[in-house]
Design an enzyme around this catalytic site. Structure first.
Site, PDB file in Angstrom:
ATOM      1  N   CYS A 103       4.937  28.074 -14.435  1.00 32.03           N
ATOM      2  CA  CYS A 103       6.410  28.073 -14.453  1.00 32.03           C
ATOM      3  C   CYS A 103       7.008  27.461 -13.194  1.00 32.03           C
ATOM      4  O   CYS A 103       8.163  27.037 -13.181  1.00 32.03           O
ATOM      5  CB  CYS A 103       6.939  29.487 -14.634  1.00 32.03           C
ATOM      6  SG  CYS A 103       6.311  30.250 -16.121  1.00 32.03           S
ATOM      7  N   HIS A 249      14.394  29.226 -13.447  1.00 28.88           N
ATOM      8  CA  HIS A 249      13.385  29.109 -14.502  1.00 28.88           C
ATOM      9  C   HIS A 249      13.742  30.069 -15.634  1.00 28.88           C
ATOM     10  O   HIS A 249      14.200  31.186 -15.397  1.00 28.88           O
ATOM     11  CB  HIS A 249      11.995  29.430 -13.928  1.00 28.88           C
ATOM     12  CG  HIS A 249      10.987  29.687 -14.992  1.00 28.88           C
ATOM     13  ND1 HIS A 249      10.737  28.787 -16.001  1.00 28.88           N
ATOM     14  CD2 HIS A 249      10.197  30.768 -15.240  1.00 28.88           C
ATOM     15  CE1 HIS A 249       9.820  29.293 -16.802  1.00 28.88           C
ATOM     16  NE2 HIS A 249       9.486  30.489 -16.375  1.00 28.88           N
ATOM     17  N   ASN A 279      10.799  30.364 -23.345  1.00 29.16           N
ATOM     18  CA  ASN A 279      10.248  29.985 -22.040  1.00 29.16           C
ATOM     19  C   ASN A 279       9.377  28.742 -22.228  1.00 29.16           C
ATOM     20  O   ASN A 279       8.334  28.807 -22.863  1.00 29.16           O
ATOM     21  CB  ASN A 279       9.424  31.159 -21.487  1.00 29.16           C
ATOM     22  CG  ASN A 279       8.798  30.857 -20.133  1.00 29.16           C
ATOM     23  OD1 ASN A 279       8.854  29.735 -19.638  1.00 29.16           O
ATOM     24  ND2 ASN A 279       8.189  31.870 -19.531  1.00 29.16           N
TER      25      ASN A 279
END
Ligand code: UT7
Length: 322
Positions: A103, A249, A279
């Site tokens: 990430c 994020h 995500n």
């Protein structure tokens, strides 16, 4: 940015595992995600996003002299996916650097691009975050905690030499702590195992991502504010309100709301789109930033903070004037 056409809603997932739209929305904010159709890979998504980024930068593919490709889901074990993007863009001989910081991959990529440009080694660096999660998720109740979170997609930016101080990368800060690397990982297939994958490992579902969600959540809401504060300090930013737009994020809307609250950032100064895409790990920040630019939430010259946290554990921030 580029995302697959196929929309997968929470109700679609509830047909395949014990979950519900209510549970997913309440805990994560996610309403839907995009998943690829067979034949569509990370390189294709990345090439699509890259072409758009290059065009918007007023450049042509031949002007790119380095590709940095951030992913946790490479198209094949090796070579790195960057070379496939290079090929799709019709480029030859320029270096391709694949990085694996999950990430935080895009933030690491930006820090590498920034450093190379500052040293004069490269002029126009294409930084890509691209992921195809859907082909590696456990679409059963056993995997529901992780599977409902992830989506496929790609985002790309061109980082070039600043011609004035109103449009430039101001700072990058990157960190890692391997002491809890296993709280979010996919263990198999792995070169440390003989054989790399076995029927036993697959029966134990060890080829699917595994996560200690609550631990990850706690680290995320600690590390992201730290990374923001570190960047503010480095740039002499006294008040959080000096930042025009925070692009965090997109792991969980609740994480981002908590982070915004902790640092005192008003909702209109941050953008989230996890609701639509889930995500997308390394791709989430460039996708979110692209959308914020399209919506007019980021304007030329704005002070933008990008911040991420993810597996590794890794975290970091980028401060820039767009
Ligand atoms: O990009 C960085 C990577 N990831 C993250 O940042 C994620 C961080 N963590 C999280 O976002 C949250 O921990 C989750 C959203 C993943 C989970 O939320 P939680 O409040 O921590 O739930 P939990 O894992 O403690 O599970 C609560 C219950 C459990 O049932 P029992 O044991 O209480 O009966 C789970 O089995 O919810 C159950 N559960 C589900 N139920 C319906 C777990 N996943 C699901 C699901 N649908 N998809």
């Amino acid at each position: 940015m580029a995302v697959p056409n196929r929309v997968v809603t929470n109700d679609d997932l509830a047909k395949q595992m014990e979950t519900s739209n209510e549970w997913i929305v309440e805990r994560t904010g996610i309403e839907q995600r995009r998943w690829v159709e067979p034949g569509e890979g990370g390189a294709e998504l990345a090439a699509k996003a890259s072409k758009e980024a290059i065009e918007r930068a007023g450049l042509q593919p031949k002007d790119i002299d380095l590709i940095i490709y951030a992913t946790l889901s490479p198209d094949v074990n090796f070579p790195g996916t960057g070379v496939f993007v290079q090929r799709l863009l019709g480029l030859k001989e320029i270096p391709c650097l694949d990085i694996r910081q999950q990430c935080t991959g895009f933030i690491y990529g930006m820090s590498i691009a920034d450093a190379y440009i500052r040293t004069g080694s490269f002029k126009n660096v294409l930084v890509i975050g691209s992921e195809v999660h859907s082909t590696g998720l456990d679409i059963s109740t056993a995997g529901r905690d992780v599977t409902v979170l992830f989506g496929d997609g790609a985002g790309a930016v061109v980082v070039g030499r600043a011609t004035d101080d109103r449009h430039m990368v101001l700072s990058t800060h990157i960190h890692a702590d391997g002491s809890e690397a296993e709280i979010l990982w996919t263990e198999y297939p792995a070169s440390r195992h003989h054989p790399r994958i076995s029927a036993e490992a697959m029966a134990e579902r060890k080829h699917y991502p595994a996560m200690k969600g609550k631990n990850v959540f706690k680290h995320a809401v600690t590390r992201m504010p730290q990374a923001i504060m570190e960047g503010m300090q480095a740039n002499g930013i006294k008040s959080i309100l000096e930042i025009d737009m925070l692009i965090p994020h997109q792991a969980n809307l609740r994480i981002n709301q908590m982070v915004a609250q902790m640092i005192g950032m008003p909702p209109e100064k941050t953008h989230n789109n996890i609701q639509k895409y889930g995500n997308t790990t390394a791709a989430s920040i460039p996708i979110c930033m692209h959308e914020a630019i399209e919506l007019g939430k980021i304007k030329p010259g704005d002070l933008v903070c990008l911040v991420a946290f993810g597996a590794g554990l890794t975290w970091g921030s980028v401060f820039l004037r767009y």
